[in-house]
Scaffold this active site. Structure first.
Site, mmCIF file in Angstrom:
data_model
loop_
_atom_site.group_PDB
_atom_site.id
_atom_site.type_symbol
_atom_site.label_atom_id
_atom_site.label_comp_id
_atom_site.label_asym_id
_atom_site.label_seq_id
_atom_site.Cartn_x
_atom_site.Cartn_y
_atom_site.Cartn_z
ATOM 1 N N SER A 48 0.599 -1.315 0.100
ATOM 2 C CA SER A 48 -0.444 0.195 0.207
ATOM 3 C C SER A 48 0.789 1.106 -0.134
ATOM 4 C CB SER A 48 -0.725 0.054 1.262
ATOM 5 O OG SER A 48 -1.616 -1.313 1.040
HETATM 6 N N1 SAM Z 1 0.206 -4.465 4.126
HETATM 7 C C1 SAM Z 1 0.462 -5.069 3.384
HETATM 8 C C2 SAM Z 1 1.797 -4.365 2.396
HETATM 9 O O1 SAM Z 1 2.592 -3.963 3.340
HETATM 10 O O2 SAM Z 1 2.665 -4.807 1.490
HETATM 11 C C3 SAM Z 1 0.181 -4.901 2.245
HETATM 12 C C4 SAM Z 1 -1.443 -5.488 1.976
HETATM 13 S S1 SAM Z 1 -2.178 -5.186 0.432
HETATM 14 C C5 SAM Z 1 -2.493 -4.345 0.219
HETATM 15 C C6 SAM Z 1 -3.759 -7.179 0.633
HETATM 16 C C7 SAM Z 1 -3.611 -8.922 1.006
HETATM 17 O O3 SAM Z 1 -4.458 -8.782 1.887
HETATM 18 C C8 SAM Z 1 -2.965 -8.981 -0.366
HETATM 19 O O4 SAM Z 1 -1.701 -9.501 -0.397
HETATM 20 C C9 SAM Z 1 -4.175 -10.113 -0.307
HETATM 21 O O5 SAM Z 1 -3.811 -12.008 -1.364
HETATM 22 C C10 SAM Z 1 -3.984 -10.119 1.450
HETATM 23 N N2 SAM Z 1 -5.233 -10.295 1.079
HETATM 24 C C11 SAM Z 1 -7.200 -10.565 0.775
HETATM 25 N N3 SAM Z 1 -7.443 -11.348 1.379
HETATM 26 C C12 SAM Z 1 -7.201 -11.940 2.797
HETATM 27 C C13 SAM Z 1 -7.414 -12.887 3.722
HETATM 28 N N4 SAM Z 1 -9.014 -13.041 3.884
HETATM 29 N N5 SAM Z 1 -6.491 -13.444 4.458
HETATM 30 C C14 SAM Z 1 -5.237 -12.923 4.288
HETATM 31 N N6 SAM Z 1 -5.089 -11.910 3.408
HETATM 32 C C15 SAM Z 1 -5.987 -11.671 3.044
#
Ligand code: SAM
Length: 218
Positions: free
Chosen positions: A66
């Site tokens: 993000s």
């Molecule tokens: N905070 C992270 C970083 O610093 O890189 C960025 C996260 S990214 C915007 C969102 C993440 O949420 C993705 O890697 C996606 O695979 C994960 N995601 C989506 N649904 C999820 C779930 N039900 N449980 C765990 N992770 C999930």
């Protein structure tokens, strides 16, 4: 030109001033963590020179790290202290996990995509954050064995509040979560109180979807 660690640090300090402080991020522990954690090590090598830019970046498997400001808003809204126990949903690159580890006592993180969870674990270990707990799974179910948490941060957009997450908050605990629309969400803070939950709407945001039993369906 290949960026040296010194050049990356200059870019990082400039990011904190020009993207976070001027937009109102004030919490000293949050700013200190952003000055310290090497964001460039958590982005894929081909994006390393862009790591401190004011935007999200691809991290593979269709996911993103993000925008720094959005991460700062969420971490500040979580109101963590040195004794906090925190759960992160959506480990992604592991960058926010490292920031949380700089501020809180115990950090748990769940990532749905195994490839990303493994990559993040490895990067966190190499960067010295070996006390954090990362696992692959559906974060909409939370991590009941390790509950309750003082804060839960969800880094993906959800159609509604996943009940297991509010159930796993301690009294006074805060769930920070982007809610509602598939494309554009509103960041909300859900606080667990004696009488139920309190909702506070913050700002508009745009996250990748939270996919799982209590999120969007695959
Ligand atoms: N905070 C992270 C970083 O610093 O890189 C960025 C996260 S990214 C915007 C969102 C993440 O949420 C993705 O890697 C996606 O695979 C994960 N995601 C989506 N649904 C999820 C779930 N039900 N449980 C765990 N992770 C999930």
């Amino acid at each position: 030109m290949i960026d040296t660690a010194d050049r990356q640090e200059k870019k990082r300090l400039s990011m904190v001033r020009s993207q976070l402080e001027v937009r109102g991020i004030r919490n000293p522990a949050v700013l200190k963590a952003f000055r310290k954690v090497p964001r460039h090590l958590f982005v894929p090598p081909e994006y390393r020179s862009k790591a401190y830019q004011d935007r999200p970046l691809p991290i593979g498997r269709g996911q993103t790290i993000s925008q720094p400001y959005m991460v700062a808003v969420m971490v500040e809204d979580a109101e963590l202290g040195p004794d906090s126990r925190v759960l992160e949903i959506g480990t992604g690159s592991g960058y926010q996990t490292a920031l949380l580890a700089e501020i809180a006592d115990q950090v748990y993180s769940i990532e749905r995509i195994d490839w990303l969870a493994r990559r993040a674990k490895e990067l966190l270990r190499k960067s010295g954050y070996d006390k954090v707990h990362v696992r692959t799974g559906d974060g909409t179910l939370g991590w009941p064995e390790q509950a309750p948490f003082d804060a839960i941060l969800v880094s993906a957009g959800s159609p509604s509040i996943p009940q297991p997450l509010t159930d796993q908050l301690s009294l006074g605990g805060r769930l920070v979560i982007p809610l509602q629309d598939f494309q554009i969400q509103t960041l909300e803070i859900i606080t667990r109180t004696e009488s139920g939950i309190r909702r506070e709407r913050k700002e508009p945001c745009s996250f990748v979807p939270l996919i799982g039993e209590h999120g969007w369906k695959e």
